[in-house]
Motif scaffolding. Structure first.
Motif, PDB file in Angstrom:
ATOM      1  N   GLY A  20       0.844  -1.176   0.000  1.00 12.78           N
ATOM      2  CA  GLY A  20       0.000   0.000   0.000  1.00 12.78           C
ATOM      3  C   GLY A  20       0.885   1.232   0.000  1.00 12.78           C
ATOM      4  N   ILE A  21       0.549   2.198  -0.821  1.00 16.71           N
ATOM      5  CA  ILE A  21       1.343   3.425  -0.945  1.00 16.71           C
ATOM      6  C   ILE A  21       0.401   4.621  -0.849  1.00 16.71           C
ATOM      7  CG2 ILE A  21       2.827   4.796  -2.458  1.00 16.71           C
ATOM      8  CD1 ILE A  21       3.621   2.107  -3.791  1.00 16.71           C
ATOM      9  N   TYR A  22       0.730   5.569   0.009  1.00 16.96           N
ATOM     10  CA  TYR A  22      -0.002   6.825   0.113  1.00 16.96           C
ATOM     11  C   TYR A  22       0.805   7.898  -0.607  1.00 16.96           C
ATOM     12  CZ  TYR A  22      -1.556  11.288   1.924  1.00 16.96           C
ATOM     13  OH  TYR A  22      -1.988  12.581   2.014  1.00 16.96           O
ATOM     14  N   PHE A  23       0.139   8.769  -1.369  1.00 15.15           N
ATOM     15  CA  PHE A  23       0.861   9.850  -2.029  1.00 15.15           C
ATOM     16  C   PHE A  23       0.095  11.162  -1.915  1.00 15.15           C
ATOM     17  CE2 PHE A  23      -1.687   7.823  -5.298  1.00 15.15           C
ATOM     18  CZ  PHE A  23      -2.280   8.884  -5.942  1.00 15.15           C
ATOM     19  N   ASN A  48      -4.410  13.711  -3.515  1.00 12.03           N
ATOM     20  CA  ASN A  48      -4.133  12.722  -2.479  1.00 12.03           C
ATOM     21  C   ASN A  48      -4.656  11.385  -2.969  1.00 12.03           C
ATOM     22  OD1 ASN A  48      -3.118  14.467  -0.353  1.00 12.03           O
ATOM     23  ND2 ASN A  48      -5.179  15.292  -0.329  1.00 12.03           N
ATOM     24  N   GLY A  49      -3.949  10.318  -2.637  1.00 10.59           N
ATOM     25  CA  GLY A  49      -4.430   9.023  -3.086  1.00 10.59           C
ATOM     26  C   GLY A  49      -3.685   7.862  -2.478  1.00 10.59           C
ATOM     27  N   MET A  50      -4.157   6.683  -2.832  1.00 11.09           N
ATOM     28  CA  MET A  50      -3.565   5.428  -2.377  1.00 11.09           C
ATOM     29  C   MET A  50      -3.437   4.482  -3.566  1.00 11.09           C
ATOM     30  SD  MET A  50      -3.118   5.362   1.030  1.00 11.09           S
ATOM     31  CE  MET A  50      -3.053   3.631   1.415  1.00 11.09           C
ATOM     32  N   VAL A  51      -2.396   3.678  -3.531  1.00 16.81           N
ATOM     33  CA  VAL A  51      -2.212   2.604  -4.500  1.00 16.81           C
ATOM     34  C   VAL A  51      -2.100   1.313  -3.703  1.00 16.81           C
ATOM     35  CG1 VAL A  51      -0.747   1.624  -6.296  1.00 16.81           C
ATOM     36  CG2 VAL A  51      -0.994   4.094  -6.124  1.00 16.81           C
ATOM     37  N   TYR A  52      -2.931   0.341  -4.060  1.00 16.91           N
ATOM     38  CA  TYR A  52      -2.893  -0.972  -3.422  1.00 16.91           C
ATOM     39  C   TYR A  52      -2.541  -1.987  -4.495  1.00 16.91           C
ATOM     40  CZ  TYR A  52      -6.060   1.591  -0.333  1.00 16.91           C
ATOM     41  OH  TYR A  52      -6.630   2.524   0.479  1.00 16.91           O
ATOM     42  N   SER A  53      -1.716  -2.954  -4.145  1.00 17.29           N
ATOM     43  CA  SER A  53      -1.438  -4.010  -5.115  1.00 17.29           C
ATOM     44  C   SER A  53      -1.097  -5.302  -4.397  1.00 17.29           C
ATOM     45  CB  SER A  53      -0.318  -3.619  -6.079  1.00 17.29           C
ATOM     46  OG  SER A  53       0.904  -3.513  -5.415  1.00 17.29           O
ATOM     47  N   THR A  54      -1.263  -6.382  -5.134  1.00 13.41           N
ATOM     48  CA  THR A  54      -0.905  -7.703  -4.658  1.00 13.41           C
ATOM     49  C   THR A  54      -0.395  -8.496  -5.850  1.00 13.41           C
ATOM     50  OG1 THR A  54      -1.652  -9.664  -3.461  1.00 13.41           O
ATOM     51  CG2 THR A  54      -3.227  -8.652  -4.972  1.00 13.41           C
ATOM     52  N   GLY A  55       0.404  -9.492  -5.581  1.00 15.68           N
ATOM     53  CA  GLY A  55       0.935 -10.271  -6.691  1.00 15.68           C
ATOM     54  C   GLY A  55       1.729 -11.465  -6.229  1.00 15.68           C
ATOM     55  N   ILE A  56       2.192 -12.215  -7.212  1.00 16.69           N
ATOM     56  CA  ILE A  56       3.059 -13.359  -6.955  1.00 16.69           C
ATOM     57  C   ILE A  56       4.263 -13.282  -7.881  1.00 16.69           C
ATOM     58  CG2 ILE A  56       1.216 -14.896  -6.171  1.00 16.69           C
ATOM     59  CD1 ILE A  56       1.367 -16.215  -8.965  1.00 16.69           C
ATOM     60  N   ILE A  57       5.351 -13.821  -7.406  1.00 11.02           N
ATOM     61  CA  ILE A  57       6.557 -13.979  -8.214  1.00 11.02           C
ATOM     62  C   ILE A  57       6.983 -15.435  -8.086  1.00 11.02           C
ATOM     63  CG2 ILE A  57       8.960 -13.299  -8.570  1.00 11.02           C
ATOM     64  CD1 ILE A  57       8.267 -10.605  -7.297  1.00 11.02           C
ATOM     65  N   SER A  71      -3.162  -4.194  -9.360  1.00 12.19           N
ATOM     66  CA  SER A  71      -3.069  -2.919  -8.646  1.00 12.19           C
ATOM     67  C   SER A  71      -4.375  -2.143  -8.776  1.00 12.19           C
ATOM     68  CB  SER A  71      -1.937  -2.062  -9.212  1.00 12.19           C
ATOM     69  OG  SER A  71      -0.704  -2.686  -9.035  1.00 12.19           O
ATOM     70  N   HIS A  72      -4.630  -1.329  -7.769  1.00 15.15           N
ATOM     71  CA  HIS A  72      -5.808  -0.460  -7.753  1.00 15.15           C
ATOM     72  C   HIS A  72      -5.375   0.880  -7.184  1.00 15.15           C
ATOM     73  CE1 HIS A  72      -9.944   0.815  -7.408  1.00 15.15           C
ATOM     74  NE2 HIS A  72      -9.690   1.197  -6.175  1.00 15.15           N
TER      75      HIS A  72
END
Length: 80
Positions: A20-23, A48-57, A71-72
């Motif tokens: 999660g990233i706040y900007f 102002n905003g947020m970026v959420y992401s999930t994933g696999i490697i 990502s969202h």
């Protein structure tokens, strides 16, 4: 900006992560024209905003890996 990344390795080759990233961005500027109606307009906006992401490697070995990410992003601009 600030963010947090957390991952869990369930095997030697598979990593699952979430973050999660706040900007916050502040934009200031001046718009001028040479022959049109709009001249010397100043603006000041912020976002102002947020970026959420999930994933696999998944490690395929010998310099190769497979990565899938979702990502969202949500953001809100001020009105100027």
């Amino acid at each position: 900006e600030g963010g947090l990344i957390v991952g869990y390795r369930s095997s030697d080759r598979l990593l699952h992560y979430v973050n999660g990233i706040y900007f916050h961005e502040l934009l200031r500027g001046k718009v001028s024209t040479d022959g049109n109606v709009l001249q010397d307009a100043k603006f000041r906006d912020q976002q102002n905003g947020m970026v959420y992401s999930t994933g696999i490697i998944y490690d395929l070995g010998a310099k190769w890996f497979f990565k899938a990410d979702y990502s969202h992003m949500t953001s809100k601009w001020s009105s100027s």
